[in-house]
Every structure is written in C-alpha cells, then in structure tokens.
Write an enzyme that holds these catalytic residues in place. Structure first.
Site, PDB file in Angstrom:
ATOM      1  N   TRP A  40       0.814  -1.216   0.000  1.00  0.00           N
ATOM      2  CA  TRP A  40       0.000   0.000   0.000  1.00  0.00           C
ATOM      3  C   TRP A  40       0.842   1.257   0.000  1.00  0.00           C
ATOM      4  CZ3 TRP A  40      -4.431  -0.162  -2.104  1.00  0.00           C
ATOM      5  CH2 TRP A  40      -5.112  -1.385  -2.131  1.00  0.00           C
TER       6      TRP A  40
ATOM      7  N   ASP B 207      -3.057   6.440   5.663  1.00  0.00           N
ATOM      8  CA  ASP B 207      -3.987   5.446   5.143  1.00  0.00           C
ATOM      9  C   ASP B 207      -4.169   4.434   6.270  1.00  0.00           C
ATOM     10  OD1 ASP B 207      -5.309   3.346   4.023  1.00  0.00           O
ATOM     11  OD2 ASP B 207      -3.967   3.107   2.309  1.00  0.00           O
TER      12      ASP B 207
ATOM     13  N   LYS C  58     -13.023  -3.218   6.328  1.00  0.00           N
ATOM     14  CA  LYS C  58     -12.199  -4.045   7.206  1.00  0.00           C
ATOM     15  C   LYS C  58     -12.692  -3.927   8.650  1.00  0.00           C
ATOM     16  CE  LYS C  58      -8.355  -3.466   4.030  1.00  0.00           C
ATOM     17  NZ  LYS C  58      -8.146  -4.749   3.374  1.00  0.00           N
TER      18      LYS C  58
END
Lengths: 356, 356
Positions: free
Chosen positions: A101, A168, A192
């Site tokens: 990521w 993030d 999530k």
C-alpha cells in the site's frame, strides 16, 4: 452454520450487525420503507449520517477543527485526492516504503507531486517497518500506511516528525485510541474494521488545508466541497453509511477504542503465541512490527502448507491464504472478528497432524 | 405495510429484491458467509460481477468493443472523469443546457476543458428540451443528460450528430432499448433504476478513447485502468454490485428493456392522464418532452398543494414533494416502482377533495 472468515477485506462483521442491517434493508424502523430507498436528504437518513459522524468524533475524541467526511471511492481514491488537496504543483511529500500500500501511495502521489521515498523495507521483503531515515526539509507531510494488510506489519508508534502525518488507516481505523492532533488527514475504507465496501471515512484536520494553492482541485475531489455540504454534495452511498453506523454503535457498546485495542491484542497474541510455539509454523514479520490485525505466517514446507489449508477448509475456516507476493497464511482479525474464531483456528493448529 | 415511495433516488426496488438482498447479507447461498464479507477477488464474488456484466451486455446487446465498468463515485464523479479521459488539454466538448444535471456537467467539464453550451432551456424554466442549435466543428463529443430528474424532461429522440454522444443516463438507464453505437460513454448511478446507492455502471465505447492524449489522467480515474483490471483494480463496492445483479436478473425476468419501456410508459401515462384530466392539477413540462420516469406537476394553488401533500402522507404515499427549484410534486417511477403504487396515487388524486 457460520464460517470462520479470516478474509483481509471485505471482512467479517458481527452476526448481529449483519442481521440488523438485513432487517433495515427490508423495513427500516417499521417505517414501511427500506433504509436503501430513503433519500440521502430525507431527515431519516440525515439522522443516520449525523449519528455516524458524531460517533466517530466521540470515539476518536476529535477536536472541533477536524471534519468527518463520508466519501465513495475507497482509500485508493484518497491516495490521489489527499495530495491533490494538500500539495501545490511544486510541493513535495515524503513516505516510507513499508509494502504494497505504500507502493500504491507512491505511484498515486507521483502522478501529482514530488515524492521523497525515505527508506524501503523491500530488501527484507517488507518484514519490518523502516525506522531510520532523514526527512527532507521541503516535505509538506509524511504519508504513512499505518498497517500494511498484505505483509502484516504495523506502526505501533508513529514517526516523530514536525510535519503532519497523512495516514492510510484502512486496516486499523477504529482499532485503537489515537493522538489525532499529529495527523493532517486520516482515511479508511469501511470494509475491514467498520462496515461493508462502498464507503470511506476521511478525517480532515482543517488546520493543514492550504489556504492558497496553485493547484485547481476539481470540485468533486475538493475536501472543501464535502466539508461545506456535509458529505451530501452528491448521493452518498446510503446503505454502506448505515452499516457503518451499526458498526460504530457496536464498537461503542463494546467499550470503545481502548476495548477494541484490548480485543485486537488478545486475539492476535493468542494466534502469534501458537505460531511461535508450534514447530510446524513460523511468523513472517519481525516480532516488534507484527500487525495485530493481519498475522502472516507460513508452514515449515509447501507440502505442510497445502495440507493445513485443506484442513482449515474442512473445518469451516476460510480466507486464510496469504497474498501471492507473500505466500503462506494470513489471518485477518479486524474489529468484527470474534475471539471464538481465533480460538477455533488456534485449536486447529494444535490438532493438525500433517502426513509427511 | 409497505409505503408507496415516489422518491427520486435513492428509489424503491421490488420487495422481492430487497428480501433476496437481505437474505444474502445474512447467509449467501447457504455458504455460511454474508455476501458482504466475501473478498472482491474470491471466485464467488467474481461470478457475481461477471454475471452482472454479462446481463448488462445482453440487455443492451452491447458490441464487443464496449466495456462494462463498475465504479464507485456515482454519475457526479463521471462528470469529471469522462472529460478527463476523452479530452486533451485544449479540446472542447458541447452540451445542451437542459437543467440541473446539465448545469452540473457544464461546471465539472469547465474545470477540465473547453465547453460549448449550445442552447439553454433556462428561459422557460427548463420545461422542455432545446432542439434547435448548431454544433461547433471542434466539439469532440456532445454531452447529453438523457433525463433531467429534477425538471422531469427527457430526450425521447437523441440529437442526430456526427460526433459521439456522452450520456449521463442515471435516471433512465436500463429503462428502454438503446442504439448504443451512437454513444461514446454512458454512465448511471444505480440508485434509481437498478440498485442501491454506491455503484455506478459505465459503458465505454473503446473506439472513442483517445490513443494519444496530452492529458495525463491519474491511474485511479483512467478508464484503461479499470478495463484492464475488470473493475477490480481496487475494492469494488461488492454489496451494491450484488444488489445490481439482483435487479438485472429481475429486469431480464420481467422481459428485458422493451418490457421496462412498456411498463414505464404505462405507469407514466396513467399518471399524466390524471394530471391532464383533473382540474386540481397541471403538468409542468411541455407534453412532448415529459419524462416517463419523473412526472412533475403542481396543484392549482399553494393551499391545495399543501393539502394534497398531507393527504398523500395520510395515505402511505411518500417522496412526492417536488425539488425546491421547481416546486409542486414529482412522482418518480423507475424500474422498481410497481404499477399498483401509481394506481394508488392516481386514485388519491381522484378522491382528493380540497377544503377551499
């Protein structure tokens, strides 16, 4: 019979949340309407989004100068939207390459601004968070991926820098208390820790928004648009917001973020202890940077690995195969994952007898 | 007791679709998993999105060179994304100002390129579609809002031009057959005709995508990214896609787009006939451009208007108040609206006796 779902996201939610969400899809509060057919501007829905916003504010104890936005597009969209909003055309930001990521963030930001990659964990296959690096003087902010879902590493302490952090937080949002004042922007997809795919929660520290930027941000991606319109500039994904509200209520009822952290630590400790004890398995990340959300581990051989995967499958455990670039297993244990499921998995690891 | 919901969107869906969607949220196909906790890359979900795609292809009889994308962000995001993808930095597009959504399109496109506004219906308060205008030679495409949801006007014939049409079809997507070859891009949010808020279907005619553009489109908004990744570059809103699949199956089972058109015409004719017959009401748009999806009308006085609104509310009719800029009433009748609900509304109009 419910499966034990260790998927990395979309991920499992408590059964009671799925049941409440299903009930409201058919008949919302005995109104004779589905929650999904109510206008995003109707008072009934405005109450939903306002309650969700105030629960985020309460759980994180957000100061007044933070705005809570509900946007579509996931964290992936924010990887472009955040630099657009924060950086002028010649500005630069900094980032530590912690994994998949982080690399996505670097690629997205490079299309819009200068990016300083301070250090990379690639040499050790992203098994740790790099902590020794120098911050260039011109960096406007430091982007951090608070938890790398794929490699299973997590910041347990955020870097001490004099510029704002942009995080993030998709895989550990609402999983522990936070000193929010160090952050400029925090964003997280819901699927999530607090809902289903389709909605992103963005916390904007209005103190970091530039007053005069030489970049013209299109209205639809300008944080100011959504601040001014309280996330209703366009049709917000109403049902995903409603499911997020149900999860926020559930998190609060459990005891809030401190309790989420206690549960995360308890679940992941149980699993990591077994990984460390059991001679058939080994952890992938270095211990000090292990994620409490995504435990990555492997078996002593590919043969044992495929036997254990099969054994899991026969015993109602799904979503545990590791990402292709990492291999092995990954057990994701977000807010919605029950301790009973982790206990079940650990018992399987104890009972497992490979045929060698 | 189900309400009769005439909301303009998010809008009503058939009760059986809400029920199926609710069942799958608790237990998808007896898998022991919610559809919303299954990975977007798991075979079970890939089947869902592939079936949804092939149903769109089948219903619209799409040629091979059309791609079907499932994206977040709604049509509002596409108002920026389409010009970014189709226009170079000095290119221009054309648009007819038909109302609220045309104005939004103009504003969004002007932030990115040159916009020729060919004609505006503003002088007549957007009660009709302007049909006499000249197309500048340099326009790369003509943007059309196929149906203006707020003003209740609709293109029943698309303009005959030699350049591709780019259509915001949010409020009449999948409501009638279409000669798709005339279109470059067609996009529609799901929450009116084929689902819940959170997913956008984008049909891309790959013949119109520029081969060499001087504009650098960020990866996340580049149609090529999503074509190459079959809409799975990032986590697609899985549950909204699933609800769209249920609606697509329902549309096919009803008899496809010709049948959707027949139903739309039957529902709206029943209502417009009563509007024209009943001396207490009058239609707002000119007859030839009336929308079969959104019927805008008013009562003979503000007093009668508020009495009728109250009468509707007492008789289980909701979502019928007109948009503030237009006033009066708006009855939205998308694919999911039952004929019985329109019959119920018409009966109320017949029975209504204002106290003057």
């Amino acid at each position: 019979m419910r499966k034990h779902n260790f998927s990395p996201g979309p991920a499992t939610l408590p059964q009671e949340v799925f049941q409440q969400a299903a009930d409201a899809l058919v008949d919302f509060n005995h109104s004779g309407l589905s929650i999904a057919e109510i206008s995003h501007r109707a008072p009934e829905f405005v109450q939903v989004i306002e309650e969700a916003t105030s629960l985020v504010r309460e759980l994180y104890q957000l100061p007044d100068y933070f705005e809570v936005l509900w946007l579509p597009g996931g964290a992936s969209t924010q990887l472009a939207v955040a630099p657009m909003n924060l950086l002028g055309l010649n500005d630069s930001m900094a980032i530590v390459d912690t994994g998949f990521w982080a690399l996505r963030s670097i690629d997205a930001a490079r299309e819009l601004a200068q990016v300083h990659v301070l250090e990379s964990a690639s040499a050790t296959h992203y098994d740790r968070i790099p902590k020794a690096w120098n911050l260039p003087a011109d960096a406007k902010y430091l982007h951090v991926v608070s938890n790398e879902t794929i490699e299973g590493i997590q910041y347990h302490e955020y870097p001490q820098v004099d510029i704002p952090l942009v995080a993030d937080m998709t895989s550990d949002f609402l999983s522990k208390p936070l000193d929010v004042d160090r952050f400029g922007i925090i964003f997280a997809s819901a699927q999530k820790n607090f809902g289903i795919a389709g909605i992103t929660c963005v916390l904007v520290n209005t103190k970091v928004l530039p007053v005069n930027s030489d970049r013209k941000v299109p209205t639809i991606w300008d944080y100011q648009t959504h601040i001014q319109n309280q996330s209703l500039y366009y049709t917000v994904p109403t049902y995903p917001v409603y499911v997020a509200l149900l999860m926020l209520r559930w998190i609060k009822a459990q005891g809030g973020l401190r309790e989420m952290q206690n549960q995360s630590v308890a679940k992941s400790s149980l699993l990591y202890d077994e990984i460390d004890r059991n001679p058939l398995f080994e952890g992938i990340a270095v211990k000090e940077d292990r994620s409490v959300l995504n435990a990555c581990f492997r078996a002593i051989s590919p043969e044992v690995e495929s036997q254990f995967l099969e054994y899991c499958s026969q015993n109602d455990v799904v979503g545990i195969k590791g990402f292709p670039t990492v291999g092995g297993f990954r057990a994701s244990m977000y807010n919605g994952m029950a301790m009973e499921s982790v206990q079940h998995l650990v018992q399987l690891m104890k009972n497992f007898k490979p045929s060698l």
